[in-house]
Design a protein around this motif. Structure first.
Motif, PDB file in Angstrom:
ATOM      1  N   HIS A   1      11.998   1.051   8.578  1.00  0.00           N
ATOM      2  CA  HIS A   1      11.822   1.617   9.906  1.00  0.00           C
ATOM      3  C   HIS A   1      11.662   0.560  10.972  1.00  0.00           C
ATOM      4  N   ASP A   2      11.149  -0.645  10.616  1.00  0.00           N
ATOM      5  CA  ASP A   2      11.207  -1.619  11.701  1.00  0.00           C
ATOM      6  C   ASP A   2      12.093  -2.789  11.366  1.00  0.00           C
TER       7      ASP A   2
ATOM      8  N   ARG B   1      -0.021  -0.182  13.438  1.00  0.00           N
ATOM      9  CA  ARG B   1      -0.377  -1.016  14.581  1.00  0.00           C
ATOM     10  C   ARG B   1      -1.858  -0.836  14.894  1.00  0.00           C
TER      11      ARG B   1
ATOM     12  N   ASP C   1       4.231   5.825  10.245  1.00  0.00           N
ATOM     13  CA  ASP C   1       3.472   4.806   9.520  1.00  0.00           C
ATOM     14  C   ASP C   1       3.372   3.530  10.330  1.00  0.00           C
ATOM     15  N   VAL C   2       4.512   3.096  10.873  1.00  0.00           N
ATOM     16  CA  VAL C   2       4.518   1.855  11.645  1.00  0.00           C
ATOM     17  C   VAL C   2       3.547   1.970  12.800  1.00  0.00           C
TER      18      VAL C   2
ATOM     19  N   LEU D   1       8.265   7.375   8.347  1.00  0.00           N
ATOM     20  CA  LEU D   1       8.017   5.946   8.246  1.00  0.00           C
ATOM     21  C   LEU D   1       7.715   5.338   9.614  1.00  0.00           C
TER      22      LEU D   1
ATOM     23  N   ARG E   1      12.799   8.987   8.196  1.00  0.00           N
ATOM     24  CA  ARG E   1      12.657   7.976   9.240  1.00  0.00           C
ATOM     25  C   ARG E   1      11.475   8.270  10.148  1.00  0.00           C
TER      26      ARG E   1
ATOM     27  N   GLY F   1       0.813  -1.215   0.000  1.00  0.00           N
ATOM     28  CA  GLY F   1       0.000   0.000   0.000  1.00  0.00           C
ATOM     29  C   GLY F   1       0.839   1.254   0.000  1.00  0.00           C
ATOM     30  N   ASP F   2       2.129   1.129   0.285  1.00  0.00           N
ATOM     31  CA  ASP F   2       2.962   2.321   0.345  1.00  0.00           C
ATOM     32  C   ASP F   2       4.231   2.117  -0.448  1.00  0.00           C
TER      33      ASP F   2
ATOM     34  N   TYR G   1      -1.623   6.535   3.760  1.00  0.00           N
ATOM     35  CA  TYR G   1      -1.360   6.039   2.418  1.00  0.00           C
ATOM     36  C   TYR G   1      -2.386   6.602   1.436  1.00  0.00           C
TER      37      TYR G   1
END
Lengths: 165, 392
Positions: free
Chosen positions: A82-83, B22, B17-18, B14, B11, A42-43, B32
């Motif tokens: 990022h993760d 969640r 985003d993470v 993003l 960073r 999606g990104d 998005y």
């Protein structure tokens, strides 16, 4: 990927760049598994690349099934840079899953010379790749990488070894 | 320095985003879909705007009254337009939502560097969309012709007047003469509606290099946004200030923080500096895509050369044409048959438009006939890397 020494990364511009044929090429040349990593679904940095490769790998799994190669040896993993921890976990899971699979069938008898380097890879001990370049976490907005994972179980990829049903 | 800052911002974006992923599944992450959400709000604005346009009278004597009539404010009460208050609220709050999501869209695409290579055109058209939207929004506040509108007209006049040489002419051109003339409101009405139409022209430009644009957000977010706007317009009704006086404009501003921020800045800086600031921001915004002429080494794998079609192998199957996310591949009638057996009977040939290619290589993955290559990363290079990885 220093914590996963048996995984080698190959950087590509976008996950959509990967031809499924290359994953198969890797499997035929001694890798125990291969996965494609892309941006989160999606990104995609290039808008559609990860969705496309996801579809292509799904189709490829069907193709592999017909060729008596366990389709679990290929996978797609979608994480951004990022993760890192979760990415490593996902790769390790994939790696463990591939390790748990029964040994691959012997290379097809119909084509004795599979590729230029295949004898070397096939004779050589477990196709495990010590890995440098944690490039995935460094450069691009998302670590696009095709990865040949090969968990070293001390099981040689014997060319005429135990064929699994 | 700038590069390091951009990296840090990337960073942060993003990791945001993470964090949101969640809460929501990744398919529904609202970040998005900032582009689709702006399109949704724009549609809502156009529809509610048409409704308001039917009742609005652009003259000093009637403008305020007509707005009061739409909303059913005191002199009219129940004789006002049915649901007019709600529609006006929708127009107000959808405009706020619009400006929020296009700013999110702007910053997100800036920080994730989605302006590289040929993506500068969506960026430039996006900057124009942003400027137009802000302009239209401020105009809308003038149309009501309450005390805030009067103050806005005065402040805009002062700011324009601060431009040397052409300032006075600009002001008369915008307001139809010196001071507040009878032409002011009709002109503002046109400048509210006309540029809103121009937004769609700019949107065409925004989309033209994009295949399968995400025009709408997921249904959940469509419903949520519409619901939020509707709820807000019911809970906090959009109302006018008192009618504009004939004398001096009031000295306080009831602020809409999303549109009237530049006017708040006027409290702290002189009009001349505001003009300089606005010009600098817009010019810098247009310059962003060209700011980082990175070397080949810095770009690394991301600069792999424009995709090349291998004429001999192309079968004209159109797969790359369908998959290219930037509309960079066109199919032309094949001038001659291909060389390989599969390519013998082809009718079409793929052509890469170099000005649109962003060197992502998605067409390479799409092609089952090995008829496309990235010059800096050929298929045999990849296979070589694979073999090397398998050998060690």
């Amino acid at each position: 990927m220093r914590d996963l020494p048996n995984v080698t990364l190959i950087q590509v511009p976008c996950s959509g760049f990967v031809r499924p044929a290359w994953l198969e090429f890797a499997l035929r040349n001694g890798a125990d598994g291969a996965f494609v990593c892309g941006c989160p679904l999606g990104d995609c940095f290039n808008r559609l690349g990860n969705n496309l490769i996801a579809d292509r790998v799904v189709q490829m799994r069907r193709r592999l099934e017909r060729q008596k190669i366990q389709p679990d040896r290929v996978a797609t993993i979608f994480f951004g840079l990022h993760d890192r921890a979760e990415f490593t976990t996902a790769v390790r899971e994939f790696s463990d899953r591939v390790a748990a699979l029964p040994a691959p069938p012997p290379p097809a008898v119909r084509r004795p010379a599979a590729g230029p380097a295949s004898p070397a890879a096939a004779q050589g001990a477990p196709a495990a790749a010590a890995q440098g370049a944690p490039a995935a976490a460094a450069g691009s907005p998302a670590p696009q990488a095709v990865v040949e994972g090969s968990p070293d179980e001390g099981r040689p990829d014997a060319p005429a070894g135990e064929g699994e049903a | 320095m700038y590069k390091r800052l951009l990296d840090r911002l990337l960073r942060w974006t993003l990791s945001l985003d993470v964090w949101i992923n969640r809460v929501y599944p990744a398919d529904f992450n609202p970040l998005y879909y900032t582009g689709g959400l702006s399109n949704l709000f724009l549609t809502v604005l156009v529809l509610s705007g048409i409704f308001l346009f039917l009742y609005y009278v652009p003259s000093f004597t009637d403008a305020y009254t007509s707005v009061q009539y739409i909303t059913g404010a005191p002199p009219f009460g129940l004789n006002g337009v049915p649901y007019g208050q709600i529609i006006r609220g929708i127009h107000r709050y959808a405009a706020d939502g619009f400006i929020i999501v296009i700013l999110l869209h702007f910053f997100r695409n800036w920080f994730t560097e989605r302006f590289r290579f040929s993506r500068d055109e969506p960026w430039i058209s996006g900057m124009m969309l942003l400027v137009f939207s802000g302009f239209i929004g401020v105009n809308g506040y003038m149309l009501v012709w309450d005390q805030r509108a009067q103050l806005l007209v005065a402040m805009t006049g002062n700011t324009l007047g601060a431009i040397p040489l052409v300032g006075g002419a600009l002001r008369s051109a915008l307001f139809g003469g010196a001071g507040t003339t009878n032409l002011l409101l009709p002109r503002m009405l046109f400048l509210h509606v006309g540029p809103a139409t121009a937004l769609y022209v700019l949107l065409w430009w925004h989309y033209v290099r994009v295949r399968h644009p995400k025009v709408w957000p997921p249904a959940v977010w469509t419903l949520f946004s519409l619901g939020a706007v509707l709820l807000l317009s019911a809970v906090i009704p959009a109302v006018s200030q008192p009618l504009a006086s004939t004398g001096a404009p009031p000295d306080r501003l009831a602020v809409d923080w999303f549109f009237l921020l530049p006017y708040v800045a006027l409290k702290y800086i002189t009009p001349a500096w505001l003009v300089v600031l606005a010009v600098v921001i817009v010019v810098y915004g247009l310059y962003i895509p060209y700011q980082l002429p990175e070397t080949h080494a810095e770009m690394g794998i991301r600069e792999s050369g424009i995709a090349q079609v291998i004429d001999a192998n192309c079968t004209g199957c159109e797969l790359c044409y369908y998959d290219c996310p930037y509309n960079a591949i066109v199919m032309v009638p094949s001038p001659h048959p291909g060389v390989t057996r599969a390519a013998q009977a082809r009718k079409l040939l793929a052509i890469v438009l170099e000005s649109r290619c962003v060197e992502c290589g998605i067409c390479i993955g799409a092609c089952p006939f090995e008829a496309l290559e990235l010059p800096a990363l050929l298929e045999k290079d990849v296979q070589g890397k694979v073999l090397e990885a398998c050998r060690t």
